[in-house]
Design an enzyme around this catalytic site. Structure first.
Site, PDB file in Angstrom:
ATOM      1  N   GLU A  26       0.985  -1.191   0.007  1.00  0.00           N
ATOM      2  CA  GLU A  26       0.021  -0.036  -0.085  1.00  0.00           C
ATOM      3  C   GLU A  26       0.794   1.307   0.034  1.00  0.00           C
ATOM      4  O   GLU A  26       0.667   2.190   0.775  1.00  0.00           O
ATOM      5  CB  GLU A  26      -1.044   0.042   1.092  1.00  0.00           C
ATOM      6  CG  GLU A  26      -2.086  -1.055   1.054  1.00  0.00           C
ATOM      7  CD  GLU A  26      -3.192  -1.034   2.033  1.00  0.00           C
ATOM      8  OE1 GLU A  26      -2.821  -0.802   3.287  1.00  0.00           O
ATOM      9  OE2 GLU A  26      -4.235  -1.495   1.917  1.00  0.00           O
ATOM     10  N   GLU A  54      -4.802 -10.471  -0.312  1.00  0.00           N
ATOM     11  CA  GLU A  54      -5.368 -10.170   1.199  1.00  0.00           C
ATOM     12  C   GLU A  54      -7.168 -10.418   0.791  1.00  0.00           C
ATOM     13  O   GLU A  54      -7.542  -9.587  -0.079  1.00  0.00           O
ATOM     14  CB  GLU A  54      -5.498  -8.705   1.670  1.00  0.00           C
ATOM     15  CG  GLU A  54      -4.021  -8.604   2.216  1.00  0.00           C
ATOM     16  CD  GLU A  54      -3.718  -7.152   3.025  1.00  0.00           C
ATOM     17  OE1 GLU A  54      -4.779  -6.461   3.487  1.00  0.00           O
ATOM     18  OE2 GLU A  54      -2.701  -6.501   2.779  1.00  0.00           O
TER      19      GLU A  54
HETATM   20  C1  GAL Z   1      -5.113  -3.726   3.963  1.00  0.00           C
HETATM   21  C2  GAL Z   1      -3.761  -3.569   4.783  1.00  0.00           C
HETATM   22  C3  GAL Z   1      -3.660  -4.384   6.061  1.00  0.00           C
HETATM   23  C4  GAL Z   1      -4.601  -4.123   6.781  1.00  0.00           C
HETATM   24  C5  GAL Z   1      -5.905  -4.642   6.362  1.00  0.00           C
HETATM   25  C6  GAL Z   1      -7.208  -4.352   7.225  1.00  0.00           C
HETATM   26  O1  GAL Z   1      -5.580  -2.705   3.207  1.00  0.00           O
HETATM   27  O2  GAL Z   1      -2.710  -4.064   3.678  1.00  0.00           O
HETATM   28  O3  GAL Z   1      -2.380  -3.948   6.357  1.00  0.00           O
HETATM   29  O4  GAL Z   1      -4.822  -2.669   7.249  1.00  0.00           O
HETATM   30  O5  GAL Z   1      -6.087  -3.759   4.962  1.00  0.00           O
HETATM   31  O6  GAL Z   1      -7.229  -4.863   8.390  1.00  0.00           O
END
Ligand code: GAL
Length: 976
Positions: free
Chosen positions: A417, A495
């Site tokens: 990010e 993710e």
């Molecule tokens: C993503 C990020 C993580 C965490 C997650 C939400 O955008 O890469 O580090 O913030 O969202 O818990």
């Protein structure tokens, strides 16, 4: 003063980054108790502390490695140990926000700074040495015997200095600043935890010591040959006895080998011997390649079934001991996880060694995130500013050089990010040049020009399906050329399934999509573990989250979003993940179908057992012979047993268990299972009970057999000797994190609160004995609101119990409430009642043993279970709806001095039983605030909405919501 901590220069005086290696070089660990003094500014205690004769007898003591904000600091001068935990000077948590004003590379003058001192002894015969710090957060300057060695930033990366040690006593002084220019590059969503938090060592460097080495160990899947070449910085000999290899460094040998994979982590031990040092080699042969848009290892497509892992311990933060790292890996392997993304920084190097040993595919991510620049509209974002290039490149090099010899590492991730910028071009080309053997990942740049993967976070299932079909829409702002290139890339879901609080839902849905197309190479659940700290304050011990510290900006509870609770207790979400990603799919219908979902392994390490049950009672069991099934293929096996003549539900369960012990689980460990309903004969009926018509009893109540009802409210007040309160309709639940959505989007909980679903008032319009039936009708609605549930309860005797036929009708403006125009989707539709506190145990036939919800129930098998009321609760660190059991045919509650109370469903029902109400559950901020209300609260649900993962991700799919339609169902209560 030279403000090195706020310079664009990442460090000075450091040695070149090199491979992390174990060797026979003598080393002295400097872990232990150090002298420590915390100061409010970067000036620390001043210049004197570096000198040998400095008097630190009045300083404090602290453990190294540790974060000073978590560690009690012990004053040497006497007095109690001080702890900063729970204060704004202690651990603070932000998600995207930087804890310093956006004024790069400068930081506030208020900059907590820890001065560390250690006196250590070096033997007389030592030659040259290096001093190695595996991790210091966030910037450190180092002096040895009064002389400066240099400084460094890059918290989760090693740094080494040439260390001119002297025989006998040496004095090491380290000044650590909490904030530095590095802070701007380390804005990951996590706690800010300063200090020397990884190991510190002095390592001897005799003449001819091997400074660096690079193992190249490829595997040719067509020939079965491995090719080994070890580059070394000094002349050295490579020996791998098991392979009969003995050659000079730099030469190559091609020999038949077994390849390394996460499923079969075959390693060959050897040595690299130079004139002054012998380095351990642990070689894993494997070749990673992207072939026709598919990620392959050793010529086979692999599917990464992964988790994002932060380093976290509820007491020591990111200072993890070896056992904790082993524990993480063992838990991952036991739950069928085969991959880790080291979000969002390189972990302790030992973790990667363990991944080599135990077998996990690893995406190592660099310690680089500049998320906080979003608050400046990405103005000045470091990747787009060449002044930051040296620091960014420094981090990339330190990652790649350190971990380049780990076979488990198959992908480098440049950052998380950090939006876009040309500096990424430089990072990419440096990595490609230095290590062409591994593909590169970077998610956030929509052009994906530096990435070998197309990658996203948290897409809705519909978008993922489109991606699988290669029909996804084009991202905005990218050129034709970039878009066409992106379409050729494999897709990596870096993710998904945000595991905050109770959830995530839909793991099975996502897995089905991920297995549907070769374009998918894997997915990583966010995230492995809740980052909560064990904390004791006035009223009890609990897990502290960001919001428990008075500090702004504050990421609040967002750090509790893992599959493990902070103390590493697996959550129900982890059990569900284990089921969703199991490497063998077992389906039972007219045959047992067995699909091998391993990437490379057959099934000979598994033994199959079957069990036949009727209504959850075991009737027969045995071994199931399964023919060899190569990876990716299936076999059909005849059913090992048939249902007998008894009435009831005949379930066949087949389990795949480990044949032998493994380093991560003993023989017998269940890897996968499947269940099928073979026959559903009519349930055994109970003898009819004599019924009497509903009548007015002497005590002013209405009698229906041994049940008594209030003539005004129509409520059941007694069943036999059991005092009952209710049942009433219940539409609310204690919001789970996903019910709150994200930043105002998908915030269902606030709609429920706004329209009063948690405070229904009940009005009874009719209480009418009608022969054998007592008819009760009314309306449930919240004060101030027009929408309502019109209901009717018809009570009668049936099959030995008291049956209630419930019918409900949603009346009024549920879809578009006046003033607010809100769509109200109630999370639950069911009955709630309270019972005497003596009820303490539940037995049931339905899904169990753990909790289950409509979109998270694959891990819960149909069977007979037994649990205490306490065991029914799931201890989410922030109290919220939990402990539901789904598809219940019957439930029996029992306890000392009370008759057994049975609930039968028609159709099935969901239940939860707790010692507090949903409202109390919703109000508590920490677990210890939940207190026994003196009654048992029982929810018997007709429907409850799923979990989803809207705390970060798409809205809960429509099919997992409670439909707002007129409906009927029945429940029977009986005493035994
Ligand atoms: C993503 C990020 C993580 C965490 C997650 C939400 O955008 O890469 O580090 O913030 O969202 O818990």
């Amino acid at each position: 003063m030279d403000a090195y901590w706020e310079s664009f220069t990442p460090g000075e005086g450091r040695r070149r980054p090199r491979a992390d290696a174990l060797s026979d070089a003598r080393r002295i660990t400097l872990n232990g108790r150090w002298r420590f003094r915390l100061s409010p500014t970067a000036a620390g205690t001043g210049p004197a502390f570096v000198r040998a004769g400095f008097d630190d007898s009045r300083w404090d003591e602290i453990t190294v490695p540790a974060h000073w904000v978590l560690e009690p600091v012990t004053p040497l001068a006497g007095g109690p140990a001080r702890s900063l935990r729970g204060t704004g000077e202690g651990p603070v948590y932000t998600n995207t926000a930087l804890p310093v004003p956006l004024d790069p590379p400068l930081v506030p003058t208020e900059n907590p700074t820890g001065d560390y001192r250690l006196v250590f002894r070096v033997p007389d015969d030592w030659g040259a040495a290096v001093l190695r710090f595996q991790g210091i957060d966030s910037c450190a300057k180092v002096w040895l015997n009064g002389e400066p060695l240099g400084f460094s930033t890059g918290s989760r990366l090693p740094v080494e200095f040439d260390a001119p040690v002297v025989p006998g006593e040496n004095v090491l002084a380290v000044r650590v600043h909490r904030w530095s220019s590095g802070t701007y590059l380390e804005d990951q969503d996590m706690w800010w935890l300063p200090g020397i938090f990884r190991d510190v060592e002095v390592i001897e460097r005799p003449d001819g010591a091997i400074d660096d080495h690079f193992v190249h160990a490829d595997f040719d899947h067509e020939t079965g040959l491995g090719t080994l070449r070890v580059e070394a910085s000094e002349p050295a000999v490579v020996e791998i006895p098991e392979l009969g290899v003995r050659m000079a460094a730099g030469q190559s040998a091609t020999v038949p080998v077994e390849p390394w994979s996460a499923e079969s982590p075959r390693l060959y031990d050897g040595t690299l011997t130079g004139a002054g040092e012998t380095v351990e080699l642990r070689i894993g042969f494997r070749t990673v390649a992207v072939v026709d848009g598919t990620l392959t290892v050793n010529g086979r497509r692999v599917l990464l079934r992964g988790v994002n892992r932060h380093e976290h311990d509820p007491d020591s933060g990111r200072a993890l001991d070896h056992q904790t790292m082993v524990r993480d890996i063992v838990l991952m392997k036991q739950h069928n996880i085969n991959a880790v993304r080291t979000s969002h920084y390189p972990p302790h190097p030992d973790f990667l060694r363990l991944c080599d040993d135990y077998g996990l595919w690893v995406v190592v991510e660099c310690d680089l995130e500049t998320h906080g620049f979003i608050y400046a509209g990405w103005e000045g974002n470091p990747p787009a500013d060449t002044r930051w290039l040296p620091a960014m490149l420094d981090r990339t090099r330190r990652m790649v050089e350190r971990d380049k010899n780990r076979p488990s590492v198959i992908i480098w991730s440049l950052a998380n990010e950090s939006w876009v910028g040309e500096n990424f071009d430089a990072l990419e080309s440096w990595v490609r040049d230095r290590d062409p053997s591994r593909p590169i990942h970077y998610e956030r740049d929509p052009s994906y020009r530096n990435s070998d993967f197309y990658s996203l976070m948290y897409p809705a299932q519909e978008l993922l399906e489109q991606i699988g079909r290669r029909e996804e829409p084009r991202p905005e702002g990218v050129s034709d050329e970039e878009d066409s290139r992106r379409r050729t890339l494999p897709f990596l879901l870096c993710e998904y399934a945000h595991a905050m609080g109770n959830g995530p839902g839909s793991l099975v849905d996502y897995q089905r999509i991920l297995e549907s197309s070769d374009r998918f190479c894997g997915a990583f659940v966010w995230e492995w573990i809740d980052h909560g700290f064990r904390h004791r304050a006035g009223d009890g011990e609990y897990f502290m989250h960001g919001g428990d510290v008075a500090y702004a900006p504050n990421g609040g509870r967002y750090c509790l979003d893992g599959l493990l609770f902070p103390d590493r207790t697996p959550s129900p979400g982890l059990h569900e993940l284990k089921k969703a990603i199991e490497p063998v799919a077992i389906e039972i219908d007219t045959t047992v179908s067995i699909r091998n979902r391993h990437d490379v392994r057959g099934l000979d390490h598994l033994a199959f057992r079957w069990r036949l049950e009727v209504d959850g009672e075991r009737r027969e069991e045995g071994d199931l012979p399964v023919p060899p099934v190569p990876p990716g293929e299936s076999a059909e096996v005849p059913l090992p047993a048939r249902p007998g003549g008894e009435p009831g539900e005949w379930w066949l369960t087949v389990e795949a268990r480990l044949v032998g012990d493994t380093p991560w689980a003993p023989a017998g460990h269940v890897v996968a299972w499947g269940q099928g309903l073979l026959a559903d004969g009519a349930p055994r009926s109970r003898p009819p009970r004599a019924t009497t018509p509903a009548r007015q009893a002497d005590d002013g109540l209405i009698a229906l057999g041994d049940a008594r009802f209030d003539p005004v409210s129509g409520g059941l007040v007694r069943l036999g000797s059991v005092k009952v309160d209710g049942p009433v309709l219940d539409l609310g639940r204690a919001p789970i994190e996903n019910d709150r959505g994200q930043g105002g989007v998908n915030d269902l909980a606030s709609v429920w609160r706004a329209v009063g679903l948690d405070r229904l008032r009940h009005r009874t319009d009719l209480v009418e004995p009608d022969g054998d039936v007592l008819r009760v009708a009314g309306r449930a609605a919240a004060s101030a609101h027009p929408h309502a549930l019109a209901y009717r309860f018809d009570w009668c005797h049936d099959d030995g119990g008291l049956r209630v036929d419930v019918s409900v009708d949603f009346t009024g403006p549920w879809a578009d409430t006046p003033h607010r125009h809100l769509e109200i989707v109630p999370p639950r539709l069911g009955l709630r009642m309270s019972l005497p506190a003596a009820y303490a145990r539940a037995r049931w036939f339905g899904r169990g043993p753990g909790e289950s919800y409509v979109d998270s129930c694959a891990a819960a098998r149909v069977g007979r279970y037994d649990a205490t009321v306490e065991e029914l609760q799931v201890g989410y660190p922030v109290p919220q709806e939990n402990g539901n059991r789904l598809d219940i045919r019957w439930l029996e509650l029992s306890g000392p001095g009370v008759p057994l109370l049975r609930v039968d469903g028609s159709p099935t029902f969901g239940f939860a039983a707790r010692r507090w109400t949903s409202e109390e559950l919703g109000r508590a901020r920490h677990r210890h605030e939940l207190v026994d209300s003196g009654r048992l609260w029982l929810n018997v649900d007709h429907a409850q909405q799923g979990l989803g993962s809207a705390a970060c991700g798409p809205a809960l799919p429509e099919r997992y919501r409670v439909p707002r339609t007129s409906t009927t169902w029945s429940v029977r209560l009986s005493l035994h």
